[in-house]
Design a protein around this motif. Structure first.
Motif, PDB file in Angstrom:
ATOM      1  N   ILE A 208     -40.482   9.930 -24.044  1.00  0.00           N
ATOM      2  CA  ILE A 208     -40.515   8.624 -23.384  1.00  0.00           C
ATOM      3  C   ILE A 208     -41.482   8.639 -22.205  1.00  0.00           C
ATOM      4  CG2 ILE A 208     -39.154   7.024 -21.968  1.00  0.00           C
ATOM      5  CD1 ILE A 208     -36.778   7.676 -23.835  1.00  0.00           C
ATOM      6  N   SER A 209     -41.490   9.722 -21.448  1.00  0.00           N
ATOM      7  CA  SER A 209     -42.358   9.770 -20.264  1.00  0.00           C
ATOM      8  C   SER A 209     -43.815  10.017 -20.609  1.00  0.00           C
ATOM      9  CB  SER A 209     -41.865  10.847 -19.288  1.00  0.00           C
ATOM     10  OG  SER A 209     -42.049  12.136 -19.837  1.00  0.00           O
ATOM     11  N   GLU A 210     -44.106  10.576 -21.786  1.00  0.00           N
ATOM     12  CA  GLU A 210     -45.484  10.929 -22.135  1.00  0.00           C
ATOM     13  C   GLU A 210     -46.194   9.915 -23.035  1.00  0.00           C
ATOM     14  OE1 GLU A 210     -47.266  13.376 -20.837  1.00  0.00           O
ATOM     15  OE2 GLU A 210     -45.551  13.938 -19.605  1.00  0.00           O
ATOM     16  N   VAL A 211     -45.443   9.082 -23.755  1.00  0.00           N
ATOM     17  CA  VAL A 211     -46.056   8.117 -24.667  1.00  0.00           C
ATOM     18  C   VAL A 211     -46.697   6.983 -23.865  1.00  0.00           C
ATOM     19  CG1 VAL A 211     -45.560   6.408 -26.473  1.00  0.00           C
ATOM     20  CG2 VAL A 211     -44.537   8.660 -26.594  1.00  0.00           C
ATOM     21  N   ASP A 212     -47.854   6.524 -24.301  1.00  0.00           N
ATOM     22  CA  ASP A 212     -48.566   5.431 -23.632  1.00  0.00           C
ATOM     23  C   ASP A 212     -48.050   4.099 -24.174  1.00  0.00           C
ATOM     24  OD1 ASP A 212     -50.342   3.719 -22.389  1.00  0.00           O
ATOM     25  OD2 ASP A 212     -52.076   4.379 -23.528  1.00  0.00           O
ATOM     26  N   TYR A 213     -47.396   3.327 -23.308  1.00  0.00           N
ATOM     27  CA  TYR A 213     -46.803   2.060 -23.709  1.00  0.00           C
ATOM     28  C   TYR A 213     -47.642   0.864 -23.269  1.00  0.00           C
ATOM     29  CZ  TYR A 213     -42.690   4.882 -24.631  1.00  0.00           C
ATOM     30  OH  TYR A 213     -41.844   5.823 -25.116  1.00  0.00           O
TER      31      TYR A 213
ATOM     32  N   ILE B  67     -52.109  -7.596 -18.807  1.00  0.00           N
ATOM     33  CA  ILE B  67     -50.737  -7.186 -19.084  1.00  0.00           C
ATOM     34  C   ILE B  67     -50.516  -5.782 -18.535  1.00  0.00           C
ATOM     35  CG2 ILE B  67     -49.044  -6.735 -20.900  1.00  0.00           C
ATOM     36  CD1 ILE B  67     -50.588  -8.776 -22.612  1.00  0.00           C
ATOM     37  N   ASP B  68     -49.448  -5.611 -17.748  1.00  0.00           N
ATOM     38  CA  ASP B  68     -49.069  -4.319 -17.192  1.00  0.00           C
ATOM     39  C   ASP B  68     -47.661  -4.002 -17.678  1.00  0.00           C
ATOM     40  OD1 ASP B  68     -49.179  -2.015 -15.671  1.00  0.00           O
ATOM     41  OD2 ASP B  68     -48.392  -3.001 -13.883  1.00  0.00           O
ATOM     42  N   THR B  69     -47.394  -2.734 -18.029  1.00  0.00           N
ATOM     43  CA  THR B  69     -46.082  -2.356 -18.536  1.00  0.00           C
ATOM     44  C   THR B  69     -45.481  -1.242 -17.699  1.00  0.00           C
ATOM     45  OG1 THR B  69     -47.043  -0.765 -20.068  1.00  0.00           O
ATOM     46  CG2 THR B  69     -46.649  -2.970 -20.921  1.00  0.00           C
ATOM     47  N   GLU B  70     -44.147  -1.141 -17.736  1.00  0.00           N
ATOM     48  CA  GLU B  70     -43.416  -0.106 -17.017  1.00  0.00           C
ATOM     49  C   GLU B  70     -42.102   0.141 -17.750  1.00  0.00           C
ATOM     50  OE1 GLU B  70     -41.110   0.398 -12.748  1.00  0.00           O
ATOM     51  OE2 GLU B  70     -42.095  -1.476 -13.222  1.00  0.00           O
ATOM     52  N   ILE B  71     -41.714   1.390 -17.908  1.00  0.00           N
ATOM     53  CA  ILE B  71     -40.406   1.710 -18.463  1.00  0.00           C
ATOM     54  C   ILE B  71     -39.399   1.610 -17.333  1.00  0.00           C
ATOM     55  CG2 ILE B  71     -38.977   3.484 -19.540  1.00  0.00           C
ATOM     56  CD1 ILE B  71     -41.536   4.557 -20.832  1.00  0.00           C
TER      57      ILE B  71
ATOM     58  N   PRO C 153     -39.755  16.519 -38.735  1.00  0.00           N
ATOM     59  CA  PRO C 153     -39.291  17.206 -39.937  1.00  0.00           C
ATOM     60  C   PRO C 153     -39.146  18.719 -39.748  1.00  0.00           C
ATOM     61  CG  PRO C 153     -41.561  16.466 -40.213  1.00  0.00           C
ATOM     62  CD  PRO C 153     -41.072  15.914 -38.909  1.00  0.00           C
ATOM     63  N   LYS C 154     -39.684  19.269 -38.665  1.00  0.00           N
ATOM     64  CA  LYS C 154     -39.597  20.712 -38.421  1.00  0.00           C
ATOM     65  C   LYS C 154     -38.381  21.082 -37.572  1.00  0.00           C
ATOM     66  CE  LYS C 154     -44.571  21.344 -38.663  1.00  0.00           C
ATOM     67  NZ  LYS C 154     -45.774  21.800 -37.949  1.00  0.00           N
ATOM     68  N   ALA C 155     -37.625  20.094 -37.104  1.00  0.00           N
ATOM     69  CA  ALA C 155     -36.484  20.366 -36.214  1.00  0.00           C
ATOM     70  C   ALA C 155     -35.179  19.949 -36.871  1.00  0.00           C
ATOM     71  CB  ALA C 155     -36.666  19.615 -34.896  1.00  0.00           C
ATOM     72  N   ASP C 156     -34.108  20.676 -36.547  1.00  0.00           N
ATOM     73  CA  ASP C 156     -32.765  20.307 -37.010  1.00  0.00           C
ATOM     74  C   ASP C 156     -32.119  19.294 -36.078  1.00  0.00           C
ATOM     75  OD1 ASP C 156     -32.860  22.022 -39.220  1.00  0.00           O
ATOM     76  OD2 ASP C 156     -32.122  23.715 -38.032  1.00  0.00           O
ATOM     77  N   GLU C 157     -32.579  19.257 -34.813  1.00  0.00           N
ATOM     78  CA  GLU C 157     -32.009  18.370 -33.804  1.00  0.00           C
ATOM     79  C   GLU C 157     -33.104  17.979 -32.817  1.00  0.00           C
ATOM     80  OE1 GLU C 157     -28.569  18.454 -30.318  1.00  0.00           O
ATOM     81  OE2 GLU C 157     -29.011  20.255 -31.460  1.00  0.00           O
ATOM     82  N   ILE C 158     -33.005  16.786 -32.282  1.00  0.00           N
ATOM     83  CA  ILE C 158     -33.877  16.330 -31.202  1.00  0.00           C
ATOM     84  C   ILE C 158     -32.999  16.189 -29.966  1.00  0.00           C
ATOM     85  CG2 ILE C 158     -35.416  14.498 -30.383  1.00  0.00           C
ATOM     86  CD1 ILE C 158     -36.027  13.902 -33.358  1.00  0.00           C
ATOM     87  N   THR C 159     -33.298  16.975 -28.937  1.00  0.00           N
ATOM     88  CA  THR C 159     -32.449  17.016 -27.749  1.00  0.00           C
ATOM     89  C   THR C 159     -32.743  15.845 -26.810  1.00  0.00           C
ATOM     90  OG1 THR C 159     -33.999  18.345 -26.461  1.00  0.00           O
ATOM     91  CG2 THR C 159     -32.418  19.541 -27.855  1.00  0.00           C
ATOM     92  N   ASP C 160     -31.795  15.604 -25.903  1.00  0.00           N
ATOM     93  CA  ASP C 160     -31.997  14.572 -24.877  1.00  0.00           C
ATOM     94  C   ASP C 160     -33.213  14.898 -24.014  1.00  0.00           C
ATOM     95  OD1 ASP C 160     -29.793  13.168 -25.765  1.00  0.00           O
ATOM     96  OD2 ASP C 160     -28.454  13.974 -24.228  1.00  0.00           O
ATOM     97  N   GLU C 161     -33.431  16.172 -23.725  1.00  0.00           N
ATOM     98  CA  GLU C 161     -34.581  16.579 -22.921  1.00  0.00           C
ATOM     99  C   GLU C 161     -35.888  16.258 -23.639  1.00  0.00           C
ATOM    100  OE1 GLU C 161     -31.935  18.637 -23.535  1.00  0.00           O
ATOM    101  OE2 GLU C 161     -31.019  18.485 -21.552  1.00  0.00           O
ATOM    102  N   GLU C 162     -35.929  16.486 -24.957  1.00  0.00           N
ATOM    103  CA  GLU C 162     -37.126  16.160 -25.735  1.00  0.00           C
ATOM    104  C   GLU C 162     -37.372  14.653 -25.755  1.00  0.00           C
ATOM    105  OE1 GLU C 162     -37.354  19.669 -29.056  1.00  0.00           O
ATOM    106  OE2 GLU C 162     -35.698  18.238 -29.207  1.00  0.00           O
ATOM    107  N   VAL C 163     -36.298  13.881 -25.899  1.00  0.00           N
ATOM    108  CA  VAL C 163     -36.427  12.422 -25.892  1.00  0.00           C
ATOM    109  C   VAL C 163     -36.968  11.951 -24.546  1.00  0.00           C
ATOM    110  CG1 VAL C 163     -35.132  10.250 -25.932  1.00  0.00           C
ATOM    111  CG2 VAL C 163     -34.671  12.004 -27.645  1.00  0.00           C
ATOM    112  N   ASP C 164     -36.427  12.490 -23.445  1.00  0.00           N
ATOM    113  CA  ASP C 164     -36.909  12.120 -22.107  1.00  0.00           C
ATOM    114  C   ASP C 164     -38.390  12.443 -21.954  1.00  0.00           C
ATOM    115  OD1 ASP C 164     -34.395  11.216 -21.419  1.00  0.00           O
ATOM    116  OD2 ASP C 164     -33.843  13.041 -20.321  1.00  0.00           O
TER     117      ASP C 164
END
Length: 59
Positions: free
Chosen positions: A31-36, A46-50, A17-28
């Motif tokens: 994705i790399s930092e969230v624990d899946y 169970i083992d997971t991998e993106i 809610p604090k941003a006007d846009e979410i960039t591709d770099e932020e999305v990347d």
């Protein structure tokens, strides 16, 4: 010992809610930092991998 691999598609709804846009770099970075990790279930480990990111153009 039995092993089986399945592939799942997961949707992430990312909101800032604090941003006007979410960039591709932020999305990347998100994705790399969230624990899946899924938790083990009973005797199943169970083992997971993106493996990649789907193209949003077709959605």
């Amino acid at each position: 010992m039995a092993t089986r691999t399945i592939y799942l598609t997961v949707r992430l709804d990312i909101d800032n809610p604090k941003a006007d846009e979410i960039t591709d770099e932020e999305v990347d970075e998100i994705i790399s930092e969230v624990d899946y990790e899924f938790k083990n279930y009973g005797d199943y480990e169970i083992d997971t991998e993106i493996c990649g990111q789907n193209d949003e153009g077709g959605l």
